[in-house]
Design an enzyme around this catalytic site. Structure first.
Site, PDB file in Angstrom:
ATOM      1  N   SER A 128       4.624  -2.894   3.643  1.00 52.04           N
ATOM      2  CA  SER A 128       4.764  -1.638   5.065  1.00 52.04           C
ATOM      3  C   SER A 128       5.436  -1.465   6.090  1.00 52.04           C
ATOM      4  O   SER A 128       4.587  -2.370   7.152  1.00 52.04           O
ATOM      5  CB  SER A 128       2.907  -1.497   4.622  1.00 52.04           C
ATOM      6  N   VAL A 130       1.146  -1.444  -0.372  1.00 56.23           N
ATOM      7  CA  VAL A 130       0.219  -0.018   0.014  1.00 56.23           C
ATOM      8  C   VAL A 130       1.126   0.874   0.088  1.00 56.23           C
ATOM      9  O   VAL A 130       1.489   1.623   0.772  1.00 56.23           O
ATOM     10  CB  VAL A 130      -1.119   0.307   1.299  1.00 56.23           C
ATOM     11  N   ARG A 134      -2.765  12.844   6.186  1.00 54.49           N
ATOM     12  CA  ARG A 134      -3.653  11.704   6.042  1.00 54.49           C
ATOM     13  C   ARG A 134      -4.646  10.612   6.660  1.00 54.49           C
ATOM     14  O   ARG A 134      -4.583  11.283   7.747  1.00 54.49           O
ATOM     15  CB  ARG A 134      -2.735  10.973   5.536  1.00 54.49           C
ATOM     16  N   GLU A 166       0.157  12.818  -2.231  1.00 51.03           N
ATOM     17  CA  GLU A 166       1.718  13.578  -1.969  1.00 51.03           C
ATOM     18  C   GLU A 166       2.262  14.223  -1.001  1.00 51.03           C
ATOM     19  O   GLU A 166       1.147  15.223  -0.160  1.00 51.03           O
ATOM     20  CB  GLU A 166       1.975  14.218  -3.085  1.00 51.03           C
ATOM     21  N   GLY A 167       3.747  13.863  -0.336  1.00 49.95           N
ATOM     22  CA  GLY A 167       3.622  14.572   0.792  1.00 49.95           C
ATOM     23  C   GLY A 167       2.902  14.853   2.349  1.00 49.95           C
ATOM     24  O   GLY A 167       2.828  15.581   2.657  1.00 49.95           O
ATOM     25  N   CYS A 215      10.318   5.874  -0.829  1.00 49.73           N
ATOM     26  CA  CYS A 215       9.732   5.581  -1.181  1.00 49.73           C
ATOM     27  C   CYS A 215       9.804   4.919  -2.836  1.00 49.73           C
ATOM     28  O   CYS A 215       8.953   3.654  -2.421  1.00 49.73           O
ATOM     29  CB  CYS A 215       8.798   6.856  -2.159  1.00 49.73           C
ATOM     30  N   CYS A 273      14.469   9.663   1.095  1.00 53.18           N
ATOM     31  CA  CYS A 273      13.472   8.959   0.875  1.00 53.18           C
ATOM     32  C   CYS A 273      13.177   7.658   0.860  1.00 53.18           C
ATOM     33  O   CYS A 273      14.074   7.587  -0.468  1.00 53.18           O
ATOM     34  CB  CYS A 273      11.502   9.549   1.244  1.00 53.18           C
ATOM     35  N   ASP A 308       1.892   5.495  -0.378  1.00 52.42           N
ATOM     36  CA  ASP A 308       1.536   6.016  -0.850  1.00 52.42           C
ATOM     37  C   ASP A 308       1.683   7.301  -1.920  1.00 52.42           C
ATOM     38  O   ASP A 308       3.428   7.432  -1.730  1.00 52.42           O
ATOM     39  CB  ASP A 308       1.142   7.570   0.389  1.00 52.42           C
ATOM     40  N   ASP A 341       1.022  15.172  10.087  1.00 53.76           N
ATOM     41  CA  ASP A 341       0.741  14.034   8.443  1.00 53.76           C
ATOM     42  C   ASP A 341      -1.058  14.899   8.513  1.00 53.76           C
ATOM     43  O   ASP A 341      -1.698  14.644   9.488  1.00 53.76           O
ATOM     44  CB  ASP A 341       0.423  13.057   9.009  1.00 53.76           C
TER      45      ASP A 341
END
Length: 220
Positions: free
Chosen positions: A153, A43, A131, A89-90, A60, A58, A45, A129
């Site tokens: 994750s 999963v 999210r 994003e971010g 990612c 990072c 982002d 954050d």
């Protein structure tokens, strides 16, 4: 909102727009809902700077690539893999805000440090954050997923959301140490200390202060 659900009885599959997320499936899609078939899931982002342009601040991009590789290998062995790519994003703060945070991290007194990683985000954005991970498992449920054998994750928030929604997670797969860019150690150690999954344990506050990122280079 979607009259096709009623007016189109011929439709066998309906894919509603779930937060502009994209699903990449490796293997037979019908196997996603079979808990007896090994399922590897990442999963992810969105991170344009790393995913697209290869930024090494990072993890990612390498974590995404590792998840894709494992998902494909699982499918080749008779299992199934899925990558859900979320447009967050971010940390859902946006790309401009993210780059402002990067700039603040590199220019702060003492340089980029794991000890102040989240503080810099909060100073710029007001929050660490943005999210809302409780909705994150929705696409997984859409495919009927009941069990994830390999979850790529380390996020405690994503894991809690997935398990809390009723999906069983067997194994949590961390990014291999050799895939973590040197400049991304700041992010990784800060996240471990904040509750991210790790088999090695988190560093102390004093140890975090010693984890430094690459110094900014400016032409004079």
């Amino acid at each position: 909102m979607y009259p096709e659900l009623i007016t189109r009885p011929d439709l066998k599959v309906w894919l509603p727009p779930i937060g502009s997320s994209t699903a990449y499936i490796f293997g037979n899609p019908q196997d996603l809902s079979n808990p007896n078939i090994e399922l590897t899931c990442r999963v992810h982002d969105e991170c344009n700077g790393s995913d697209v342009f290869g930024s090494d601040i990072c993890t990612c991009r390498p974590y995404l690539m590792w998840g894709i590789e494992h998902a494909a290998e699982t499918a080749q062995k008779g299992g199934v893999g899925i990558i859900i790519y979320y447009r967050k994003e971010g940390r859902a703060l946006g790309e401009v805000t993210k780059f402002l945070v990067y700039n603040a991290r590199k220019r702060q007194e003492g340089g980029d440090s794991a000890a102040t990683y989240f503080q810099r985000t909060e100073c710029v954005a007001g929050v660490e954050d943005a999210r809302f991970q409780e909705f994150m498992p929705d696409p997984l449920h859409f495919f009927g997923i009941k069990k994830i054998h390999n979850l790529h994750s380390m996020s405690n928030m994503k894991y809690d959301a997935i398990v809390g929604s009723g999906i069983e997670v067997v194994n949590r797969v961390s990014i291999p140490e050799e895939l973590i860019p040197p400049d991304a150690q700041v992010e990784m150690e800060a996240k471990k200390a904040a509750g991210y999954f790790t088999v090695d344990g988190a560093k102390s506050k004093e140890e975090l202060a010693k984890v430094k990122g690459r110094e900014i280079e400016e032409k004079k």
